[in-house]
Design a protein around this motif. Structure first.
Motif, PDB file in Angstrom:
ATOM      1  N   PHE A 249      97.704  -9.923 -38.700  1.00  0.00           N
ATOM      2  CA  PHE A 249      96.685 -10.822 -38.160  1.00  0.00           C
ATOM      3  C   PHE A 249      95.350 -10.103 -37.999  1.00  0.00           C
ATOM      4  O   PHE A 249      94.283 -10.644 -38.347  1.00  0.00           O
ATOM      5  CB  PHE A 249      97.143 -11.369 -36.808  1.00  0.00           C
ATOM      6  CG  PHE A 249      96.205 -12.389 -36.213  1.00  0.00           C
ATOM      7  CD1 PHE A 249      96.257 -13.715 -36.608  1.00  0.00           C
ATOM      8  CD2 PHE A 249      95.262 -12.020 -35.254  1.00  0.00           C
ATOM      9  CE1 PHE A 249      95.391 -14.657 -36.065  1.00  0.00           C
ATOM     10  CE2 PHE A 249      94.399 -12.953 -34.711  1.00  0.00           C
ATOM     11  CZ  PHE A 249      94.467 -14.273 -35.114  1.00  0.00           C
ATOM     12  N   GLU A 250      95.398  -8.879 -37.491  1.00  0.00           N
ATOM     13  CA  GLU A 250      94.153  -8.137 -37.270  1.00  0.00           C
ATOM     14  C   GLU A 250      93.450  -7.813 -38.579  1.00  0.00           C
ATOM     15  O   GLU A 250      92.224  -7.938 -38.698  1.00  0.00           O
ATOM     16  CB  GLU A 250      94.450  -6.849 -36.502  1.00  0.00           C
ATOM     17  CG  GLU A 250      93.218  -6.018 -36.185  1.00  0.00           C
ATOM     18  CD  GLU A 250      93.517  -4.818 -35.321  1.00  0.00           C
ATOM     19  OE1 GLU A 250      92.613  -3.984 -35.147  1.00  0.00           O
ATOM     20  OE2 GLU A 250      94.656  -4.712 -34.813  1.00  0.00           O
ATOM     21  N   ASN A 251      94.221  -7.389 -39.579  1.00  0.00           N
ATOM     22  CA  ASN A 251      93.614  -6.966 -40.838  1.00  0.00           C
ATOM     23  C   ASN A 251      93.165  -8.138 -41.706  1.00  0.00           C
ATOM     24  O   ASN A 251      92.089  -8.083 -42.316  1.00  0.00           O
ATOM     25  CB  ASN A 251      94.599  -6.093 -41.626  1.00  0.00           C
ATOM     26  CG  ASN A 251      94.704  -4.695 -41.064  1.00  0.00           C
ATOM     27  OD1 ASN A 251      93.854  -3.850 -41.284  1.00  0.00           O
ATOM     28  ND2 ASN A 251      95.759  -4.436 -40.304  1.00  0.00           N
ATOM     29  N   PHE A 252      93.953  -9.203 -41.770  1.00  0.00           N
ATOM     30  CA  PHE A 252      93.640 -10.308 -42.670  1.00  0.00           C
ATOM     31  C   PHE A 252      92.763 -11.375 -42.031  1.00  0.00           C
ATOM     32  O   PHE A 252      91.970 -12.019 -42.714  1.00  0.00           O
ATOM     33  CB  PHE A 252      94.932 -10.952 -43.194  1.00  0.00           C
ATOM     34  CG  PHE A 252      95.636 -10.136 -44.227  1.00  0.00           C
ATOM     35  CD1 PHE A 252      95.412 -10.347 -45.573  1.00  0.00           C
ATOM     36  CD2 PHE A 252      96.520  -9.145 -43.847  1.00  0.00           C
ATOM     37  CE1 PHE A 252      96.053  -9.586 -46.540  1.00  0.00           C
ATOM     38  CE2 PHE A 252      97.178  -8.376 -44.804  1.00  0.00           C
ATOM     39  CZ  PHE A 252      96.951  -8.588 -46.148  1.00  0.00           C
ATOM     40  N   VAL A 253      92.908 -11.578 -40.724  1.00  0.00           N
ATOM     41  CA  VAL A 253      92.156 -12.637 -40.052  1.00  0.00           C
ATOM     42  C   VAL A 253      90.941 -12.085 -39.325  1.00  0.00           C
ATOM     43  O   VAL A 253      89.816 -12.564 -39.506  1.00  0.00           O
ATOM     44  CB  VAL A 253      93.060 -13.412 -39.059  1.00  0.00           C
ATOM     45  CG1 VAL A 253      92.265 -14.495 -38.339  1.00  0.00           C
ATOM     46  CG2 VAL A 253      94.248 -14.024 -39.791  1.00  0.00           C
ATOM     47  N   VAL A 254      91.152 -11.065 -38.488  1.00  0.00           N
ATOM     48  CA  VAL A 254      90.059 -10.524 -37.677  1.00  0.00           C
ATOM     49  C   VAL A 254      89.097  -9.695 -38.521  1.00  0.00           C
ATOM     50  O   VAL A 254      87.883  -9.915 -38.506  1.00  0.00           O
ATOM     51  CB  VAL A 254      90.611  -9.673 -36.520  1.00  0.00           C
ATOM     52  CG1 VAL A 254      89.461  -9.091 -35.690  1.00  0.00           C
ATOM     53  CG2 VAL A 254      91.517 -10.509 -35.627  1.00  0.00           C
ATOM     54  N   LEU A 255      89.645  -8.730 -39.274  1.00  0.00           N
ATOM     55  CA  LEU A 255      88.798  -7.839 -40.077  1.00  0.00           C
ATOM     56  C   LEU A 255      88.463  -8.430 -41.439  1.00  0.00           C
ATOM     57  O   LEU A 255      87.531  -7.966 -42.098  1.00  0.00           O
ATOM     58  CB  LEU A 255      89.495  -6.483 -40.248  1.00  0.00           C
ATOM     59  CG  LEU A 255      89.823  -5.741 -38.947  1.00  0.00           C
ATOM     60  CD1 LEU A 255      90.518  -4.416 -39.243  1.00  0.00           C
ATOM     61  CD2 LEU A 255      88.553  -5.498 -38.138  1.00  0.00           C
ATOM     62  N   GLY A 256      89.206  -9.432 -41.883  1.00  0.00           N
ATOM     63  CA  GLY A 256      88.900 -10.103 -43.146  1.00  0.00           C
ATOM     64  C   GLY A 256      89.032  -9.214 -44.356  1.00  0.00           C
ATOM     65  O   GLY A 256      88.125  -9.169 -45.204  1.00  0.00           O
ATOM     66  N   ALA A 261      87.824 -18.066 -46.454  1.00  0.00           N
ATOM     67  CA  ALA A 261      88.202 -18.683 -45.186  1.00  0.00           C
ATOM     68  C   ALA A 261      89.576 -19.338 -45.278  1.00  0.00           C
ATOM     69  O   ALA A 261      90.335 -19.352 -44.309  1.00  0.00           O
ATOM     70  CB  ALA A 261      87.153 -19.715 -44.776  1.00  0.00           C
ATOM     71  N   GLY A 262      89.903 -19.884 -46.464  1.00  0.00           N
ATOM     72  CA  GLY A 262      91.187 -20.552 -46.650  1.00  0.00           C
ATOM     73  C   GLY A 262      92.355 -19.603 -46.443  1.00  0.00           C
ATOM     74  O   GLY A 262      93.362 -19.956 -45.803  1.00  0.00           O
ATOM     75  N   ILE A 263      92.226 -18.376 -46.981  1.00  0.00           N
ATOM     76  CA  ILE A 263      93.299 -17.386 -46.839  1.00  0.00           C
ATOM     77  C   ILE A 263      93.442 -16.963 -45.384  1.00  0.00           C
ATOM     78  O   ILE A 263      94.562 -16.814 -44.862  1.00  0.00           O
ATOM     79  CB  ILE A 263      93.020 -16.159 -47.732  1.00  0.00           C
ATOM     80  CG1 ILE A 263      93.040 -16.574 -49.205  1.00  0.00           C
ATOM     81  CG2 ILE A 263      94.037 -15.062 -47.467  1.00  0.00           C
ATOM     82  CD1 ILE A 263      92.743 -15.449 -50.167  1.00  0.00           C
ATOM     83  N   LYS A 264      92.307 -16.796 -44.690  1.00  0.00           N
ATOM     84  CA  LYS A 264      92.346 -16.423 -43.274  1.00  0.00           C
ATOM     85  C   LYS A 264      93.076 -17.479 -42.450  1.00  0.00           C
ATOM     86  O   LYS A 264      93.913 -17.153 -41.601  1.00  0.00           O
ATOM     87  CB  LYS A 264      90.929 -16.244 -42.736  1.00  0.00           C
ATOM     88  CG  LYS A 264      90.224 -14.988 -43.205  1.00  0.00           C
ATOM     89  CD  LYS A 264      88.870 -14.859 -42.517  1.00  0.00           C
ATOM     90  CE  LYS A 264      88.155 -13.590 -42.941  1.00  0.00           C
ATOM     91  NZ  LYS A 264      86.852 -13.453 -42.254  1.00  0.00           N
ATOM     92  N   ILE A 265      92.751 -18.733 -42.712  1.00  0.00           N
ATOM     93  CA  ILE A 265      93.399 -19.825 -41.963  1.00  0.00           C
ATOM     94  C   ILE A 265      94.891 -19.864 -42.260  1.00  0.00           C
ATOM     95  O   ILE A 265      95.718 -20.034 -41.350  1.00  0.00           O
ATOM     96  CB  ILE A 265      92.742 -21.170 -42.320  1.00  0.00           C
ATOM     97  CG1 ILE A 265      91.289 -21.200 -41.820  1.00  0.00           C
ATOM     98  CG2 ILE A 265      93.536 -22.329 -41.717  1.00  0.00           C
ATOM     99  CD1 ILE A 265      90.521 -22.421 -42.260  1.00  0.00           C
ATOM    100  N   LEU A 266      95.258 -19.683 -43.523  1.00  0.00           N
ATOM    101  CA  LEU A 266      96.664 -19.703 -43.916  1.00  0.00           C
ATOM    102  C   LEU A 266      97.434 -18.564 -43.237  1.00  0.00           C
ATOM    103  O   LEU A 266      98.525 -18.778 -42.690  1.00  0.00           O
ATOM    104  CB  LEU A 266      96.793 -19.588 -45.436  1.00  0.00           C
ATOM    105  CG  LEU A 266      98.226 -19.545 -45.989  1.00  0.00           C
ATOM    106  CD1 LEU A 266      98.967 -20.833 -45.632  1.00  0.00           C
ATOM    107  CD2 LEU A 266      98.206 -19.316 -47.500  1.00  0.00           C
ATOM    108  N   VAL A 267      96.866 -17.364 -43.263  1.00  0.00           N
ATOM    109  CA  VAL A 267      97.521 -16.207 -42.633  1.00  0.00           C
ATOM    110  C   VAL A 267      97.634 -16.419 -41.128  1.00  0.00           C
ATOM    111  O   VAL A 267      98.665 -16.107 -40.514  1.00  0.00           O
ATOM    112  CB  VAL A 267      96.745 -14.907 -42.930  1.00  0.00           C
ATOM    113  CG1 VAL A 267      97.314 -13.738 -42.120  1.00  0.00           C
ATOM    114  CG2 VAL A 267      96.804 -14.586 -44.414  1.00  0.00           C
ATOM    115  N   ALA A 268      96.586 -16.966 -40.510  1.00  0.00           N
ATOM    116  CA  ALA A 268      96.611 -17.229 -39.069  1.00  0.00           C
ATOM    117  C   ALA A 268      97.725 -18.216 -38.704  1.00  0.00           C
ATOM    118  O   ALA A 268      98.442 -18.015 -37.719  1.00  0.00           O
ATOM    119  CB  ALA A 268      95.256 -17.762 -38.607  1.00  0.00           C
TER     120      ALA A 268
END
Length: 332
Positions: A249-256, A261-268
């Motif tokens: 979550f930290e690496n893919f969503v927070v740090l990007g 944006a679609g991938i971030k939402i999916l991972v979240a």
């Protein structure tokens, strides 16, 4: 729980795993309601804390970097100092609020799941309304047990810090010193895992038995003997899963790390789904381990007595009496 109590003593790691899943699937309606009411907010707070903490922390770092490149005794320097001071206060205030809500929801979730499984075990009719009416009263007992566990962990860490300082002063960073440090670290981790397991089992004891606080921890310490292997296995597995989810979550969503944006939402969303399922599974597992330990030590629980004391009496939670919990030993 379909198994007779005499059979529970023979469950190992995979047996407890299978039994926990069976309970969740068989009683998925009541567990879904508990999840929606308590575990989903707990999961959201867990992930939101990672997001907000990183944003606040990085903002403080940026301002500190700007402060380092700003001449002292200037209006901009004074303004940045005030801003950093305010941001640090906000950061620690947020941390305090997070741990407060995390603690409350964790204890409420534990109360609800343990009470529900005990009701399932006794074949007593259970409804979400009844669970939620009992939970606030059971929560008080769990809170006392948590405070005692926290005090024990605090003392344990103080002792560990003293040993670490002694190592640094008298041994140092030589080859021999590095070996001693590794050994101390291993001993510390073993002790920390042991205390954590005893605390989790003591939480179940606090709900189902008259003991709470240090008494519950002493009882938990006695119960866990003989079933330490499966308990350690589940603790390591669940801890590794939580750490893995937090890292992803930290690496893919927070740090990007991955753009879009679609991938971030999916991972979240995936992380959120895993977190609440993992929390529910962990709570069910620790309750099943309690019954397994009781069976292993031949401490037979009278189901009718347990069912009677799980009832809400005149709107008040009636704790189990010792004579109804510490019942006669049975022999296989």
């Amino acid at each position: 729980m379909d198994r007779e109590q005499e059979e529970l003593q023979f469950l190992g790691f995979f047996g407890i795993f299978k039994e926990s899943f069976k309970i969740i699937l068989t009683w998925r309606k009541i567990f879904s309601q508990i999840t929606l009411a308590l575990i989903l907010p707990l999961s959201f707070i867990f992930l939101a804390h990672i997001q907000i903490s990183q944003l606040l922390f990085f903002h403080i770092l940026d301002n500190e970097d700007s402060l380092d490149h700003t001449p002292k005794n200037t209006p901009r320097y004074a303004k940045l100092s005030d801003v950093i001071s305010s941001e640090r206060t906000a950061f620690w205030a947020f941390k305090a609020a997070y741990f407060t809500f995390l603690l409350i929801l964790s204890l409420l979730s534990t109360s609800a799941v343990v009470y529900t499984i005990a009701s399932v075990y006794t074949a007593k009719e259970i409804t979400f309304k009844k669970v939620m009416s009992v939970v606030p009263k059971v929560w008080k007992r769990l809170f006392v047990t948590f405070l005692c566990s926290f005090a024990l962990v605090l003392v344990y860490n103080i002792v560990a810090a003293v040993l670490l300082i002694s190592w640094a002063v008298f041994v140092g960073f030589s080859a021999f010193g590095a070996t001693i440090f590794v050994l101390l670290l291993i001993v510390y981790l073993i002790g920390f895992v042991y205390i954590s397991i005893v605390w989790h089992l003591a939480s179940v004891v606090s709900v189902l038995e008259p003991a709470y606080g240090f008494k519950a921890m002493i009882k938990s310490k006695a119960l866990i003997k003989g079933k330490m292997g499966p308990a350690v296995g589940f603790f390591i597995l669940l801890s590794a899963c939580f750490i893995g989810i937090a890292v992803v979550f930290e690496n893919f969503v927070v740090l990007g790390m991955v753009p879009g944006a679609g991938i971030k939402i999916l991972v979240a969303i995936v992380c959120f789904l895993f977190v609440f399922k993992l929390i529910l599974f962990g709570l069910v597992v620790q309750t099943v381990i309690y019954f397994v330990c009781k069976s292993y030590h031949h401490e037979n629980i009278n189901k009718s007595s347990l069912a009677d004391h799980l009832e809400v009496y005149l709107g008040e939670y009636v704790p189990l009496r010792a004579k109804n919990v510490q019942l006669e030993d049975f022999h296989v």
